[in-house]
Design an enzyme around this catalytic site. Structure first.
Site, PDB file in Angstrom:
ATOM      1  N   LYS A   1       0.788  -1.144   0.014  1.00 37.47           N
ATOM      2  CA  LYS A   1      -0.074   0.022   0.007  1.00 37.47           C
ATOM      3  C   LYS A   1       0.748   1.318   0.124  1.00 37.47           C
ATOM      4  O   LYS A   1       1.796   1.191   0.432  1.00 37.47           O
ATOM      5  CB  LYS A   1      -0.986  -0.013   1.169  1.00 37.47           C
ATOM      6  CG  LYS A   1      -2.209  -1.008   0.972  1.00 37.47           C
ATOM      7  CD  LYS A   1      -3.359  -0.988   1.816  1.00 37.47           C
ATOM      8  CE  LYS A   1      -4.374  -2.005   1.342  1.00 37.47           C
ATOM      9  NZ  LYS A   1      -5.245  -2.243   2.273  1.00 37.47           N
TER      10      LYS A   1
ATOM     11  N   ARG B   1      -3.134  -9.863   5.436  1.00 34.14           N
ATOM     12  CA  ARG B   1      -3.842 -10.066   4.156  1.00 34.14           C
ATOM     13  C   ARG B   1      -2.467  -9.581   3.093  1.00 34.14           C
ATOM     14  O   ARG B   1      -2.138  -8.412   3.461  1.00 34.14           O
ATOM     15  CB  ARG B   1      -5.043  -9.348   3.810  1.00 34.14           C
ATOM     16  CG  ARG B   1      -5.472  -9.275   2.520  1.00 34.14           C
ATOM     17  CD  ARG B   1      -6.940  -8.614   2.360  1.00 34.14           C
ATOM     18  NE  ARG B   1      -7.195  -8.712   0.972  1.00 34.14           N
ATOM     19  CZ  ARG B   1      -6.935  -7.738   0.011  1.00 34.14           C
ATOM     20  NH1 ARG B   1      -5.957  -6.848   0.300  1.00 34.14           N
ATOM     21  NH2 ARG B   1      -7.613  -7.823  -1.414  1.00 34.14           N
TER      22      ARG B   1
HETATM   23  N1  PMM Z   1      -7.354  -3.722   0.771  1.00 34.13           N
HETATM   24  C1  PMM Z   1      -7.837  -3.751  -0.379  1.00 34.13           C
HETATM   25  C2  PMM Z   1      -8.848  -4.776  -0.863  1.00 34.13           C
HETATM   26  N2  PMM Z   1      -9.522  -5.604   0.050  1.00 34.13           N
HETATM   27  N3  PMM Z   1      -9.695  -6.499   2.287  1.00 34.13           N
HETATM   28  C3  PMM Z   1      -9.313  -6.258   3.581  1.00 34.13           C
HETATM   29  N4  PMM Z   1      -9.850  -7.175   4.656  1.00 34.13           N
HETATM   30  N5  PMM Z   1      -8.472  -5.374   4.068  1.00 34.13           N
HETATM   31  C4  PMM Z   1      -7.655  -4.698   3.419  1.00 34.13           C
HETATM   32  O1  PMM Z   1      -6.892  -3.948   4.004  1.00 34.13           O
HETATM   33  C5  PMM Z   1      -7.933  -4.432   1.778  1.00 34.13           C
HETATM   34  C6  PMM Z   1      -9.023  -5.562   1.471  1.00 34.13           C
HETATM   35  C7  PMM Z   1      -6.943  -3.151  -1.388  1.00 34.13           C
HETATM   36  O2  PMM Z   1      -5.886  -3.780  -1.550  1.00 34.13           O
HETATM   37  P1  PMM Z   1      -5.528  -4.458  -3.164  1.00 34.13           P
HETATM   38  O3  PMM Z   1      -6.141  -3.797  -4.187  1.00 34.13           O
HETATM   39  O4  PMM Z   1      -4.246  -4.687  -3.077  1.00 34.13           O
HETATM   40  O5  PMM Z   1      -6.444  -5.639  -2.891  1.00 34.13           O
END
Ligand code: PMM
Length: 264
Positions: free
Chosen positions: A208, A244
């Site tokens: 991020k 995650r």
């Molecule tokens: N961040 C993203 C998408 N889904 N779900 C949870 N539970 N926590 C997060 O911090 C989160 C998520 C955005 O990041 P990505 O586009 O790399 O998936």
């Protein structure tokens, strides 16, 4: 053992994997690789929620995500569906998903909590204040850790009122969601305010933008993965139940080093 949720983005526009996994077959293969690397949960998403991203619509989301959920669940993996749409969650549950990962914590779709309650699956509640397109407009806090915990606890009350069993609730402080750079570090530093609510807590820092203030704007993907692995260890130390991540191997190794240190 901390849970490692491996990210399976079935989206062509994800900022972090450059659309490598935009077709179902490639995403299925990627999910299998992450499971082999040590992911204990596979998180399948068919629409990017990154800052400024444009919604794709439910038909496209289902086309991308459902076959991936179905195949990975059939392998025996624990699959979560990353969606804020109740109808997508319902279809993914039918296809074998056991966790609904809703970055909006049920705020984006009034039917979400009912779908989760009826299915009896796990509900991952993200801290959220508004859609990705303009979420930074909501990034105003006096005490970010306390406010995030307070707003999550309101979502917990709503989830329990909707019939979701408290034992099936997981909380997520929503790193990057309606939080500007330094506020993300504060919310991590104050993770105790969230763990004190008494639920399992999952943290998503992977690749991020806020990591830039530590490793630089121009840091390569490998360096962001290393930074992510460090945050995974720190999240575990702060009481997180899960992390995650995109790169499961670096986080798994970092956590194994911590275990070796603790177990000596
Ligand atoms: N961040 C993203 C998408 N889904 N779900 C949870 N539970 N926590 C997060 O911090 C989160 C998520 C955005 O990041 P990505 O586009 O790399 O998936």
């Amino acid at each position: 053992m901390i849970q490692i949720m491996g990210i399976v983005n079935a989206t062509p526009d994800s900022f972090s994997d450059g659309g490598e996994h935009d077709e179902p077959d490639a995403a299925i293969a990627h999910g299998r690789t992450l499971a082999a690397c040590g992911a204990t949960i596979l998180d399948v998403g068919g629409e990017s929620t990154r800052p400024g991203s444009v919604p794709v619509g439910i038909d496209e989301e289902l086309r991308r995500a459902l076959p991936v959920v179905e195949h990975l669940a059939a392998d025996g993996s624990v699959v979560s569906i990353d969606t804020y749409r109740a109808a997508t969650a319902a279809r993914a549950i039918e296809a074998g998903a056991r966790i609904v990962n809703d970055v909006s914590g049920g705020l984006a779709d009034d039917d979400m909590m009912r779908v989760v309650a009826d299915a009896g699956v796990e509900f991952l509640i993200g801290h959220w204040r508004g859609p990705s397109a303009d979420m930074y407009a909501f990034a105003e806090y006096d005490d970010v850790g306390g406010e995030v915990a307070c707003e999550l606890s309101q979502r917990v009350d709503a989830a329990i009122a909707a019939g979701i069993d408290p034992s099936r609730i997981i909380l997520d402080p929503g790193v990057g969601f309606a939080k500007a750079g330094p506020q993300n570090w504060s919310v991590l530093r104050e993770l105790g305010a969230v763990t004190d609510l008494g639920f399992r807590v999952l943290v998503g820092t992977s690749r991020k933008g806020f990591l830039s203030s530590a490793v630089g704007d121009d840091a390569s993907r490998d360096r962001r993965d290393l930074a992510t692995a460090v945050t995974s260890v720190l999240a575990q130390r702060a009481g997180a139940w899960g992390v995650r991540v995109h790169d499961v191997t670096s986080t798994r190794d970092a956590l194994a080093v911590t275990d070796a240190w603790d177990g000596a």
